[in-house]
Design a protein around this motif. Structure first.
Motif, PDB file in Angstrom:
ATOM      1  N   LEU A   1      24.337  21.828   8.581  1.00  0.00           N
ATOM      2  CA  LEU A   1      23.157  22.044   9.423  1.00  0.00           C
ATOM      3  C   LEU A   1      22.657  23.480   9.362  1.00  0.00           C
ATOM      4  O   LEU A   1      21.511  23.759   9.732  1.00  0.00           O
ATOM      5  CB  LEU A   1      23.476  21.680  10.888  1.00  0.00           C
ATOM      6  CG  LEU A   1      23.555  20.180  11.190  1.00  0.00           C
ATOM      7  CD1 LEU A   1      24.062  19.952  12.604  1.00  0.00           C
ATOM      8  CD2 LEU A   1      22.199  19.516  10.995  1.00  0.00           C
ATOM      9  N   GLY A   2      23.499  24.406   8.871  1.00  0.00           N
ATOM     10  CA  GLY A   2      23.091  25.805   8.799  1.00  0.00           C
ATOM     11  C   GLY A   2      22.110  26.064   7.672  1.00  0.00           C
ATOM     12  O   GLY A   2      21.049  26.669   7.886  1.00  0.00           O
ATOM     13  N   ASP A   3      22.424  25.578   6.476  1.00  0.00           N
ATOM     14  CA  ASP A   3      21.564  25.884   5.328  1.00  0.00           C
ATOM     15  C   ASP A   3      21.067  24.653   4.591  1.00  0.00           C
ATOM     16  O   ASP A   3      20.406  24.761   3.558  1.00  0.00           O
ATOM     17  CB  ASP A   3      22.325  26.804   4.348  1.00  0.00           C
ATOM     18  CG  ASP A   3      23.625  26.176   3.854  1.00  0.00           C
ATOM     19  OD1 ASP A   3      23.822  24.947   4.065  1.00  0.00           O
ATOM     20  OD2 ASP A   3      24.460  26.899   3.277  1.00  0.00           O
TER      21      ASP A   3
ATOM     22  N   GLY B   1      24.380   9.636  12.772  1.00  0.00           N
ATOM     23  CA  GLY B   1      23.198   8.936  13.243  1.00  0.00           C
ATOM     24  C   GLY B   1      21.984   9.817  13.460  1.00  0.00           C
ATOM     25  O   GLY B   1      21.130   9.490  14.292  1.00  0.00           O
ATOM     26  N   VAL B   2      21.860  10.898  12.713  1.00  0.00           N
ATOM     27  CA  VAL B   2      20.699  11.791  12.857  1.00  0.00           C
ATOM     28  C   VAL B   2      19.507  11.150  12.148  1.00  0.00           C
ATOM     29  O   VAL B   2      19.567  10.840  10.958  1.00  0.00           O
ATOM     30  CB  VAL B   2      21.000  13.183  12.264  1.00  0.00           C
ATOM     31  CG1 VAL B   2      19.779  14.088  12.410  1.00  0.00           C
ATOM     32  CG2 VAL B   2      22.215  13.792  12.932  1.00  0.00           C
ATOM     33  N   GLU B   3      18.410  10.969  12.904  1.00  0.00           N
ATOM     34  CA  GLU B   3      17.270  10.232  12.364  1.00  0.00           C
ATOM     35  C   GLU B   3      16.005  11.065  12.219  1.00  0.00           C
ATOM     36  O   GLU B   3      15.020  10.571  11.667  1.00  0.00           O
ATOM     37  CB  GLU B   3      16.974   9.017  13.274  1.00  0.00           C
ATOM     38  CG  GLU B   3      18.124   8.033  13.346  1.00  0.00           C
ATOM     39  CD  GLU B   3      17.813   6.863  14.273  1.00  0.00           C
ATOM     40  OE1 GLU B   3      16.713   6.864  14.858  1.00  0.00           O
ATOM     41  OE2 GLU B   3      18.654   5.965  14.410  1.00  0.00           O
ATOM     42  N   SER B   4      15.986  12.303  12.704  1.00  0.00           N
ATOM     43  CA  SER B   4      14.746  13.089  12.632  1.00  0.00           C
ATOM     44  C   SER B   4      15.069  14.571  12.488  1.00  0.00           C
ATOM     45  O   SER B   4      16.176  15.029  12.796  1.00  0.00           O
ATOM     46  CB  SER B   4      13.906  12.886  13.904  1.00  0.00           C
ATOM     47  OG  SER B   4      14.568  13.445  15.028  1.00  0.00           O
ATOM     48  N   ALA B   5      14.054  15.308  12.031  1.00  0.00           N
ATOM     49  CA  ALA B   5      14.203  16.752  11.887  1.00  0.00           C
ATOM     50  C   ALA B   5      14.404  17.421  13.245  1.00  0.00           C
ATOM     51  O   ALA B   5      15.155  18.396  13.375  1.00  0.00           O
ATOM     52  CB  ALA B   5      12.973  17.334  11.185  1.00  0.00           C
TER      53      ALA B   5
ATOM     54  N   GLU C   1      17.475  19.823  14.274  1.00  0.00           N
ATOM     55  CA  GLU C   1      17.276  21.192  14.772  1.00  0.00           C
ATOM     56  C   GLU C   1      18.009  21.409  16.093  1.00  0.00           C
ATOM     57  O   GLU C   1      18.648  22.441  16.307  1.00  0.00           O
ATOM     58  CB  GLU C   1      15.775  21.459  14.938  1.00  0.00           C
ATOM     59  CG  GLU C   1      15.429  22.761  15.631  1.00  0.00           C
ATOM     60  CD  GLU C   1      16.029  23.975  14.941  1.00  0.00           C
ATOM     61  OE1 GLU C   1      16.276  24.990  15.633  1.00  0.00           O
ATOM     62  OE2 GLU C   1      16.279  23.921  13.710  1.00  0.00           O
ATOM     63  N   ARG C   2      17.906  20.467  16.987  1.00  0.00           N
ATOM     64  CA  ARG C   2      18.575  20.615  18.284  1.00  0.00           C
ATOM     65  C   ARG C   2      20.087  20.584  18.123  1.00  0.00           C
ATOM     66  O   ARG C   2      20.814  21.277  18.848  1.00  0.00           O
ATOM     67  CB  ARG C   2      18.111  19.506  19.231  1.00  0.00           C
ATOM     68  CG  ARG C   2      16.639  19.657  19.618  1.00  0.00           C
ATOM     69  CD  ARG C   2      16.118  18.486  20.419  1.00  0.00           C
ATOM     70  NE  ARG C   2      16.725  18.393  21.746  1.00  0.00           N
ATOM     71  CZ  ARG C   2      16.427  17.448  22.629  1.00  0.00           C
ATOM     72  NH1 ARG C   2      15.524  16.519  22.312  1.00  0.00           N
ATOM     73  NH2 ARG C   2      17.005  17.427  23.820  1.00  0.00           N
TER      74      ARG C   2
ATOM     75  N   THR D   1      23.018  23.624  18.976  1.00  0.00           N
ATOM     76  CA  THR D   1      24.253  23.498  19.764  1.00  0.00           C
ATOM     77  C   THR D   1      25.449  24.086  19.041  1.00  0.00           C
ATOM     78  O   THR D   1      26.521  24.215  19.626  1.00  0.00           O
ATOM     79  CB  THR D   1      24.557  22.019  20.058  1.00  0.00           C
ATOM     80  OG1 THR D   1      24.856  21.331  18.839  1.00  0.00           O
ATOM     81  CG2 THR D   1      23.404  21.344  20.770  1.00  0.00           C
ATOM     82  N   GLY D   2      25.289  24.409  17.752  1.00  0.00           N
ATOM     83  CA  GLY D   2      26.401  24.920  16.968  1.00  0.00           C
ATOM     84  C   GLY D   2      27.097  23.865  16.141  1.00  0.00           C
ATOM     85  O   GLY D   2      28.119  24.147  15.511  1.00  0.00           O
ATOM     86  N   CYS D   3      26.557  22.627  16.137  1.00  0.00           N
ATOM     87  CA  CYS D   3      27.158  21.553  15.345  1.00  0.00           C
ATOM     88  C   CYS D   3      27.154  21.954  13.865  1.00  0.00           C
ATOM     89  O   CYS D   3      26.187  22.530  13.359  1.00  0.00           O
ATOM     90  CB  CYS D   3      26.361  20.271  15.564  1.00  0.00           C
ATOM     91  SG  CYS D   3      27.129  18.807  14.865  1.00  0.00           S
ATOM     92  N   ASP D   4      28.238  21.664  13.161  1.00  0.00           N
ATOM     93  CA  ASP D   4      28.412  22.165  11.795  1.00  0.00           C
ATOM     94  C   ASP D   4      27.696  21.317  10.744  1.00  0.00           C
ATOM     95  O   ASP D   4      26.927  21.843   9.932  1.00  0.00           O
ATOM     96  CB  ASP D   4      29.911  22.226  11.461  1.00  0.00           C
ATOM     97  CG  ASP D   4      30.676  23.090  12.447  1.00  0.00           C
ATOM     98  OD1 ASP D   4      30.456  24.311  12.437  1.00  0.00           O
ATOM     99  OD2 ASP D   4      31.469  22.530  13.234  1.00  0.00           O
TER     100      ASP D   4
END
Length: 605
Positions: free
Chosen positions: A347-349, A567-571, A575-576, A580-583
């Motif tokens: 999620l960082g890069d 289960g991430v379905e959108s940009a 981003e959110r 939160t710091g999720c990796d």
């Protein structure tokens, strides 16, 4: 002169001799007739008895004179076929007939007999009388009836048994224009009664159940049968519809659920019932019983002490499961399974860090099947062990191929494991062998387990996890948040990654609430509320979920764990989560599960 030949009648001496011989023969016949041990009667052509012997009179409770001139129909019922055969005898078309007949005793009870009727002709060959020889076989008939009863009834409960049930069922199916209904039931936890209170109490319980069923339903014309063990059936030959059967099933559950007084003890027992009701055309006795038995299993599965009504869609699903269960192992040998890979993204890069291997089944009849269609079946049947090994080996071979062709990517592969794989196979040895044969570095293999697989008491799975982690394999907990969710316990296990359950992302689908003053509740009464609005002073769902995820991520990082969101379905969600710091994350936003060739294209890009 011609001579003449004179003819004369027999001399008086010869006639007397002949008459004496005839009288002697008649006397011998009469003596044999009177003294015979079996019943005998002479019947004229009008079916009237003209002679009867004492044995026949005694057999029927009469005197000999009482039988003379009686019509034979006063002593027996003549059915159509025996009547026809007897008339053929009287007309001289037959010489002898054998019948089994029930005669009427003077006191009213039946006398079962074997009767041999012979035709007596006159000197010219014309029918004159019939001679009936009657043998009393009542005792043999009663013995046969007893043996037949014993063969058709349960010795413990005296109910009709399985054989008589199917005989009556076949008879009901002979009425083609009828509907038929069946309640198939057994007792819940009957084995526990036998084990704790003894088999004699279990037998008393079965007898008590039989009496309750018989008293309630047999009087209505329904057949109540014991099918074996603690299984019973109530057959409704002329059903009025499914409502009648479900009402009957509810009665069964009610009357059998009342406590029993057995051997001085109060025993509680309940029953589950499977209900099938349908027209006779289009089904068979075997199908009816099979479907009732399957429906009984549904009642057990749904919670016991209840009834379930046959559902064609559910039975079709059950049959599909059975087909999958029996064909899974051969399908593995035939190469019907394949792997697809879902991207796991930093999620960082936005870098592709790894992939999750997901198995698919190219079934020749049902088409392409996702894991949720067959993995549970594989676990139940034990097929998960060979299937899981195939998945692990195939994924490791593919990961090694990516390492050889894209060494800078250092792409890891994540493989799901089931708890049964740890108990039914040597998971540590299997992983070591596969890593050795594929030359895949252990750090590029991640094994995923659910919380329930590792959160139980210490044992083989926990020991295996420590051994696998010692090899350098990464351990991930899948669907974290759906089970125990015990971070303190996880801190004592060799776990490297938490994969947050998709339910945590529900609130992330809502837009962020706009900054500004909190609205006056009085101005929103009766108005619709936006997804991000405050209602009755509560925080918006998205904000609450975001705080929960941030807290879990923070605690995980303190424990040295990385966090993956599923289960991430959108940009916006991505981003959110990043905030939160999720990796890492996976989901349709980053890509669905695809072939290995598609992952190749991503790595080239």
């Amino acid at each position: 002169m011609g001579g003449t030949v004179a003819t004369t009648d027999a001399s008086p001496v010869d006639r007397r001799s002949l008459e004496d011989a005839l009288r002697a023969s008649e006397n011998r016949f009469r003596a044999a007739f009177v003294d015979a041990g079996i019943g005998m009667a002479l019947v004229d052509r009008d079916d009237l008895i003209i002679e009867a012997n004492p044995a026949l009179a005694e057999m029927l409770g009469h005197t000999v004179p009482e039988l003379i001139r009686r019509h034979i129909h006063e002593l027996m019922d003549v059915e159509e076929r025996p009547r026809r055969v007897y008339r053929e005898l009287v007309r001289g078309e037959r010489d002898r007939v054998r019948l089994e007949k029930r005669l009427r005793h003077r006191q009213g009870h039946a006398v079962w007999t074997n009767i041999t009727v012979s035709l007596i002709r006159d000197s010219s060959g014309e029918p004159l009388y019939t001679l009936a020889m009657v043998e009393d076989v009542s005792e043999a008939r009663r013995l046969g009836d007893r043996l037949h009863y014993q063969a058709m009834h349960d010795p413990l409960t005296q109910l009709p048994n399985r054989s008589l049930f199917f005989e009556r069922l076949a008879g009901a199916f002979a009425e083609a224009d009828q509907r038929i209904g069946l309640c198939y039931l057994d007792l819940d936890g009957f084995q526990a009664v036998n084990d704790t209170l003894g088999h004699h109490v279990g037998d008393e319980l079965l007898v008590a159940v039989a009496r309750r069923l018989e008293q309630r339903f047999a009087a209505r014309g329904h057949l109540v049968a014991r099918m074996g063990g603690d299984e019973f059936a109530v057959l409704v030959p002329r059903s009025a519809g499914s409502e009648e059967l479900t009402a009957l099933a509810a009665e069964v559950v009610e009357i059998l659920g009342a406590p029993y007084d057995l051997s001085g003890q109060r025993v509680a027992a309940t029953a589950s019932v499977g209900v099938v009701e349908r027209p006779v055309p289009g089904t068979t006795p075997t199908e009816l019983v099979k479907d009732a038995d399957s429906t009984l299993c549904w009642a057990k599965t749904d919670g016991r002490s209840r009834w379930a009504l046959y559902d064609p869609e559910r039975i079709a699903h059950q049959m599909t499961r059975q087909v999958l269960a029996t064909t899974m192992r051969p399908a593995l040998e035939r190469g019907e399974f394949l792997l697809e890979y879902q991207p796991l993204v930093d999620l960082g890069d936005g870098t592709l860090r790894g992939v999750e291997a997901l198995v698919r089944w190219r079934h020749p009849d049902f088409g392409r099947l996702a894991p949720d269609r067959f993995i549970q079946i594989a676990e139940e049947t034990g097929a998960i062990v060979p299937l899981g090994r195939w998945v692990l080996e195939t994924a490791c071979v593919q990961a090694r191929s990516w390492l050889d062709r894209f060494p800078d990517a250092q792409l890891f592969v994540s493989v799901n494991l089931a708890a049964r794989q740890f108990w039914d196979s040597d998971m540590v040895a299997d992983v070591a062998e596969i890593l050795g044969s594929t030359r895949l570095p252990a750090r590029l293999l991640q094994l995923e387990l659910t919380e329930s697989a590792v959160m139980g008491p210490a044992g083989r799975p926990v020991e295996a996890l420590h051994a696998l982690a010692a090899m350098g394999v990464r351990i991930a907990i899948d669907d974290f948040g759906t089970g125990y969710s015990n971070l303190a316990y996880l801190s004592r296990l060799p776990v490297h990654v938490l994969k947050l359950a998709g339910s945590f992302l529900e609130g992330f689908r809502e837009p962020r609430p706009h900054a500004g003053p909190r609205p006056d509740p009085s101005t929103t009464v009766g108005a619709g509320t936006s997804p991000g609005a405050h209602v009755n002073g509560s925080a918006p769902r998205g904000a609450a979920d975001e705080k929960i995820v941030a807290a879990l991520v923070g605690l995980s990082h303190v424990l040295g764990l990385t966090v993956t969101a599923e289960g991430v379905e959108s940009a916006a969600q991505a981003e959110r989560l990043r905030a939160t710091g999720c990796d890492t994350a996976q989901g349709w936003h980053f890509g669905r599960a695809v072939s290995a060739e598609e992952i190749d294209r991503m790595l080239r890009a």
